[in-house]
Design a protein around this motif. Structure first.
Motif, PDB file in Angstrom:
ATOM      1  N   TRP A 234       0.824  -1.210   0.000  1.00  0.00           N
ATOM      2  CA  TRP A 234       0.000   0.000   0.000  1.00  0.00           C
ATOM      3  C   TRP A 234       0.860   1.262   0.000  1.00  0.00           C
ATOM      4  N   ALA A 235       2.079   1.196   0.584  1.00  0.00           N
ATOM      5  CA  ALA A 235       2.968   2.371   0.570  1.00  0.00           C
ATOM      6  C   ALA A 235       3.481   2.622  -0.845  1.00  0.00           C
TER       7      ALA A 235
ATOM      8  N   GLU B 241       7.598  -5.114  -8.418  1.00  0.00           N
ATOM      9  CA  GLU B 241       7.087  -5.887  -7.282  1.00  0.00           C
ATOM     10  C   GLU B 241       7.616  -7.319  -7.368  1.00  0.00           C
ATOM     11  N   ALA B 242       8.146  -7.815  -6.243  1.00  0.00           N
ATOM     12  CA  ALA B 242       8.741  -9.155  -6.219  1.00  0.00           C
ATOM     13  C   ALA B 242       7.690 -10.260  -6.378  1.00  0.00           C
TER      14      ALA B 242
ATOM     15  N   ARG C 202       1.191  -6.799   2.344  1.00  0.00           N
ATOM     16  CA  ARG C 202       0.593  -7.415   3.539  1.00  0.00           C
ATOM     17  C   ARG C 202      -0.908  -7.164   3.656  1.00  0.00           C
TER      18      ARG C 202
ATOM     19  N   HIS D 196      -8.685  -7.059   7.838  1.00  0.00           N
ATOM     20  CA  HIS D 196      -8.286  -5.680   8.147  1.00  0.00           C
ATOM     21  C   HIS D 196      -9.522  -4.851   8.481  1.00  0.00           C
ATOM     22  N   ILE D 197      -9.321  -3.821   9.307  1.00  0.00           N
ATOM     23  CA  ILE D 197     -10.326  -2.764   9.368  1.00  0.00           C
ATOM     24  C   ILE D 197      -9.639  -1.410   9.189  1.00  0.00           C
TER      25      ILE D 197
ATOM     26  N   TYR E 277      -8.749   7.522   8.449  1.00  0.00           N
ATOM     27  CA  TYR E 277      -7.773   7.177   7.395  1.00  0.00           C
ATOM     28  C   TYR E 277      -7.998   8.091   6.186  1.00  0.00           C
TER      29      TYR E 277
ATOM     30  N   HIS F 198      11.888  -9.293  -8.532  1.00  0.00           N
ATOM     31  CA  HIS F 198      12.532  -9.171  -7.215  1.00  0.00           C
ATOM     32  C   HIS F 198      13.835  -8.393  -7.370  1.00  0.00           C
ATOM     33  N   VAL F 199      13.862  -7.178  -6.882  1.00  0.00           N
ATOM     34  CA  VAL F 199      15.077  -6.351  -7.007  1.00  0.00           C
ATOM     35  C   VAL F 199      16.143  -6.907  -6.064  1.00  0.00           C
TER      36      VAL F 199
ATOM     37  N   GLU G 267      13.709  -6.134   4.232  1.00  0.00           N
ATOM     38  CA  GLU G 267      14.206  -6.163   2.857  1.00  0.00           C
ATOM     39  C   GLU G 267      14.878  -4.821   2.514  1.00  0.00           C
TER      40      GLU G 267
ATOM     41  N   GLY H 262       6.924   3.169   3.786  1.00  0.00           N
ATOM     42  CA  GLY H 262       6.419   1.924   4.356  1.00  0.00           C
ATOM     43  C   GLY H 262       5.880   2.220   5.737  1.00  0.00           C
ATOM     44  N   ASP H 263       5.107   1.293   6.282  1.00  0.00           N
ATOM     45  CA  ASP H 263       4.470   1.545   7.576  1.00  0.00           C
ATOM     46  C   ASP H 263       5.476   1.713   8.708  1.00  0.00           C
TER      47      ASP H 263
ATOM     48  N   LEU I 127      -2.468   0.712   7.432  1.00  0.00           N
ATOM     49  CA  LEU I 127      -2.618   1.080   6.023  1.00  0.00           C
ATOM     50  C   LEU I 127      -2.437   2.585   5.857  1.00  0.00           C
TER      51      LEU I 127
END
Ligand SMILES: Cc1cc2nc3c(=O)[nH]c(=O)nc-3n(C[C@H](O)[C@H](O)[C@H](O)COP(=O)(O)OP(=O)(O)OC[C@H]3O[C@@H](n4cnc5c(N)ncnc54)[C@H](O)[C@@H]3O)c2cc1C
Length: 430
Positions: free
Chosen positions: A23-24, A43-44, A51, A67-68, A73, A239-240, A259, A395-396, A406
């Motif tokens: 999502w990031a 994207e790998a 997630r 999830h909620i 948000y 996959h980088v 990662e 990223g989170d 999220l």
């Protein structure tokens, strides 16, 4: 800064690579396209969403974890609309509900804050007057202190004067669902920030928004379609392995912490060490198939939770989605889970029987996400968004006000692109 002249029009193209389509990364890609960047998203995995994504099981569209979202948000909801998602249709909105099957617990009304909270406290069943008074006083003091807490304080210490009923029926479920840690381990400062956003953020901020579709349809799939329409390139299964070859152009590193730490180890060791040192906690979702009628008053129910009864929440998927295959499917959420798949599944089945009267239920699927969230403990040191020019991270887990959510991921994606924009415009102080 890499710039390309578009031969036909003479316009300047700014090229940007985003590594990771959780999502990031998706948020960064959308925002960058809107800012005029030519985006390539690598994207790998064979799918996007990271997630928060769909998991197919015998033709049923489940998720890697229930999830909620909440009404606060803001940026997530805005970006959903940007890519054409009808948030009213895709999300079931209801006032915050922590009611248990025995009717104890709290349910907010649809009134504006703080009246919704006050009314819920006054009407809470199973609470003594002393409990109600004590929580009202505490909430008032938090507000007076502008929801601030020392960096090294735990939620347990913050709430040490609250009675056990309030702890077990309100603070514990809120804390474990927001920070994925029990109050004795969770950061008071981050907890209060979440409370402030939810409770003081205006009408509807504390509402629960529960997905009516699987998580990939909720946003990531629509983002991929939207990006393609805008001319961006999305490459899955890529996959980088090294960043060096990408760094001729600006890069947004949108991988998870472990990662990102690996990829930056040789480039920026101090930043890499900070990302590497973050601890993570697990979330397990046990999907059950009920073979009896469910007559719940709401699609979500809070549960009494302890080591033998590990789930904190149960979701009735049949009430949330029109898919007939979802009838009787329950998602039982075990935040901060510590036991193995089999033990957790059996304990949750017993819990559903004891607390929800669900005597006829079979286990459908159990998903254990071992590194679901970084451990938001007091004083946790999160890496900053700037790695080194022209490399930024999102990223989170990146330093910010939120726990692993999220909205935290989405906001960090926006922030990373804003930093690159400022570099591009020559404002090197970021
Ligand atoms: C079970 C569970 C329940 C949750 N419940 C909630 C909830 O109720 N509410 C809430 O707000 N949040 C919840 N969260 C947290 C939320 O899902 C995360 O905060 C968010 O999804 C993190 O997004 P991200 O983009 O930062 O990271 P990720 O989703 O981890 O995305 C990173 C992406 O990078 C990719 N990648 C990794 N390495 C490479 C590489 N070398 N090259 C290319 N790509 C790479 C990965 O495959 C992945 O797609 C939950 C999380 C889990 C796991």
């Amino acid at each position: 800064m890499a710039r390309l002249e578009n031969a036909g029009t003479g316009t300047i193209l700014k090229k940007l690579t985003v590594v990771g389509a959780g999502w990031a990364g998706l948020s960064a890609a959308v925002h960058a396209v809107q800012q005029g960047w030519q985006v390539r998203l690598l994207e790998a995995a064979p799918h996007v969403g990271g997630r928060a994504r769909r998991v197919m099981h015998h033709g049923l569209a489940l998720d890697n974890g229930q999830h909620i979202l909440i009404g606060a948000y803001r940026e997530t909801l805005r970006l959903m609309k940007t890519v054409g998602i009808d948030t009213e249709q895709h999300l079931f909105r209801m006032p915050l509900c922590l009611r248990r099957p025995d009717d104890t617990g709290l349910q907010l009304s649809a009134w504006p804050a703080p009246w919704n909270m006050l009314a819920a406290i006054l009407q809470a069943k199973g609470w003594a007057w002393q409990d109600k008074w004590s929580l009202t006083g505490q909430a008032f003091r938090w507000r007076l202190n502008q929801f601030q807490a020392p960096a090294d304080m735990t939620v347990a210490a913050l709430c040490c004067h609250l009675p056990p009923t309030v702890m077990s029926l309100l603070i514990e479920p809120l804390c474990v669902s927001a920070l994925n840690l029990p109050p004795a381990q969770a950061s008071a400062r981050v907890f209060l920030r979440v409370m402030q956003d939810a409770l003081m953020g205006g009408v509807g901020s504390s509402d629960m928004l529960i997905p009516r579709t699987d998580l990939s349809r909720l946003w990531p799939d629509a983002v991929v379609q939207w990006l393609a329409q805008q001319g961006a390139e999305v490459v899955t299964g890529s996959h980088v392995q090294h960043l060096e070859e990408l760094l001729a152009e600006p890069v947004v590193l949108a991988c998870p912490a472990w990662e990102a730490a690996r990829l930056t180890a040789a480039i920026e060791p101090a930043w890499s060490a900070q990302a590497h040192d973050l601890a993570h906690t697990a979330i397990t979702t046990v999907y059950l198939q009920a073979h009896q009628e469910l007559d719940w008053h709401s699609p979500v129910m809070a549960l009494h939770s302890d080591a033998d009864a590990p789930a904190q929440f149960a979701f009735d998927k049949g009430k949330l989605t029109p898919d007939p295959g979802m009838q009787g499917v329950l998602a039982m959420v075990v935040s901060a889970s510590t036991q193995d798949r089999q033990t957790t599944t059996e304990a949750v089945q017993r819990q559903a029987s004891d607390q929800m009267g669900l005597r006829q239920a079979s286990a459908l699927l159990t998903v254990v996400e071992k590194r679901a969230a970084f451990a938001c403990v007091p004083g946790v040191r999160r890496p900053p968004a700037v790695v080194r020019h022209p490399l930024v991270a999102c990223g989170d887990y990146i330093d910010g006000p939120y726990p692993a959510t999220l909205e935290g991921a989405v906001q960090s994606g926006l922030h990373a692109v804003n930093l690159l924009e400022r570099w591009r415009l020559g404002e090197n102080r970021v």
